[in-house]
Design an enzyme around this catalytic site. Sequence first.
Site, mmCIF file in Angstrom:
data_model
loop_
_atom_site.group_PDB
_atom_site.id
_atom_site.type_symbol
_atom_site.label_atom_id
_atom_site.label_comp_id
_atom_site.label_asym_id
_atom_site.label_seq_id
_atom_site.Cartn_x
_atom_site.Cartn_y
_atom_site.Cartn_z
ATOM 1 N N SER A 29 22.271 35.803 44.209
ATOM 2 C CA SER A 29 23.552 35.843 45.183
ATOM 3 C C SER A 29 23.790 37.409 45.324
ATOM 4 O O SER A 29 24.366 38.075 44.305
ATOM 5 C CB SER A 29 24.812 35.006 44.350
ATOM 6 O OG SER A 29 24.354 33.917 44.037
ATOM 7 N N SER A 264 27.722 39.672 33.445
ATOM 8 C CA SER A 264 27.792 39.350 34.740
ATOM 9 C C SER A 264 28.485 40.226 35.906
ATOM 10 O O SER A 264 29.155 41.319 35.290
ATOM 11 C CB SER A 264 28.715 37.855 34.700
ATOM 12 O OG SER A 264 30.203 38.246 34.629
ATOM 13 N N LYS A 265 28.105 39.866 37.126
ATOM 14 C CA LYS A 265 28.555 40.932 38.017
ATOM 15 C C LYS A 265 30.267 40.737 38.080
ATOM 16 O O LYS A 265 30.817 41.969 38.281
ATOM 17 C CB LYS A 265 28.035 40.359 39.456
ATOM 18 C CG LYS A 265 26.489 40.777 39.485
ATOM 19 C CD LYS A 265 26.121 40.208 40.939
ATOM 20 C CE LYS A 265 24.528 40.122 40.977
ATOM 21 N NZ LYS A 265 24.211 39.044 41.695
ATOM 22 N N GLN A 266 30.600 39.402 37.954
ATOM 23 C CA GLN A 266 32.163 39.426 37.688
ATOM 24 C C GLN A 266 32.794 40.405 36.881
ATOM 25 O O GLN A 266 33.990 40.712 36.939
ATOM 26 C CB GLN A 266 32.431 37.966 37.622
ATOM 27 C CG GLN A 266 32.208 36.821 38.899
ATOM 28 C CD GLN A 266 30.720 36.691 38.902
ATOM 29 O OE1 GLN A 266 30.054 36.847 37.976
ATOM 30 N NE2 GLN A 266 30.434 35.931 40.046
#
Length: 314
Positions: A29, A264-266
């Site tokens: 994503s 994680s990107k978050q």
Amino acid sequence: MQNTGMTSVVVEPGAMAAGAAYVGRFAPSPTGPLHRGSLAAALASWLDARAHGGRWLVRIEDVDGPRCRPGAEDAILAQLAACGLLPDLPVIRQRDRAAAYRRALDALRARGLAYPCACSRRAIEEALLQRGTAPERHAERIYPGTCRAGIAAGTPDGPRAWRLRVPEGAAAHVDWIDRRLGARSEAVDRAVGDFVLLRADGIWAYQLAVVVDDAEQGVTDVVRGEDLVDSTARQILLQRMLGYPTPRYFHAPLVRDAAGEKLSKQTGAAPFAPGRDALAQAMRDLGLGSSGAPTVAGVLEDAAGRWRRMQREV
Ligand code: GLU
């Protein structure tokens, strides 16, 4: 979740895809550049495709437009290329695939297997509270089925989500064999209930998009990070309801930071500097040992040999 259904169907790995030539994919994503954990997942899927003499595809999962970041797609493709991970066919993007998702939803609707839902998040929480099944914070909400028999009369017009009418009992029970994690089992009706296929804001749900794309791209083997293992039962159920084959699944180990949290990107995991060192790190992260090779190509060759040996041993 435990397997309690005697009549549930066991999905043998690759049962439906038997005989098909191997097709694997990496499906990032574009919410930001890849980090060390996503490179490990990309490398695992690439190595597995190579080990099987198969094709490796890249699909940009930009279905949730507002979460995507400008430039992230180009950054990801450049990172992969710099690590020698080049797709065998042109990259596809979910933003171009709305017609295919619409066809799948229409096919389900025509058989009464999808229905519109007017519930807000708040209405779902209130319905769960009334039933005495208070949702825990962050836990997955099990849809209480409010709109299953139709939207209540008098509900104001407005945009509607579409949900899958998950069958009850044995038909909702999915057993499958993960190539790394072994036998898995979930009763989708009890674990998540009727899940969303199209959001009220017009955004296609990840579960539908991924199932339609995997089927239309002829994907025989899904190799991805273990954080997605909980989506697999929903995806297999949707494949069955849409008449698609079920691929084999391999959920790769997650890379964790020093505190044991998944990268994680978050949570702001840093992008990696692409090249030989990042690749050698990804190889170690996958439990493939270290490589002394000085070049990207050399590390890939070492990793490929180890991956093949590791697959023969299991
Ligand atoms: N797009 C998903 C992600 O970046 C991966 C989906 C998949 O591999 O099935 O987390």
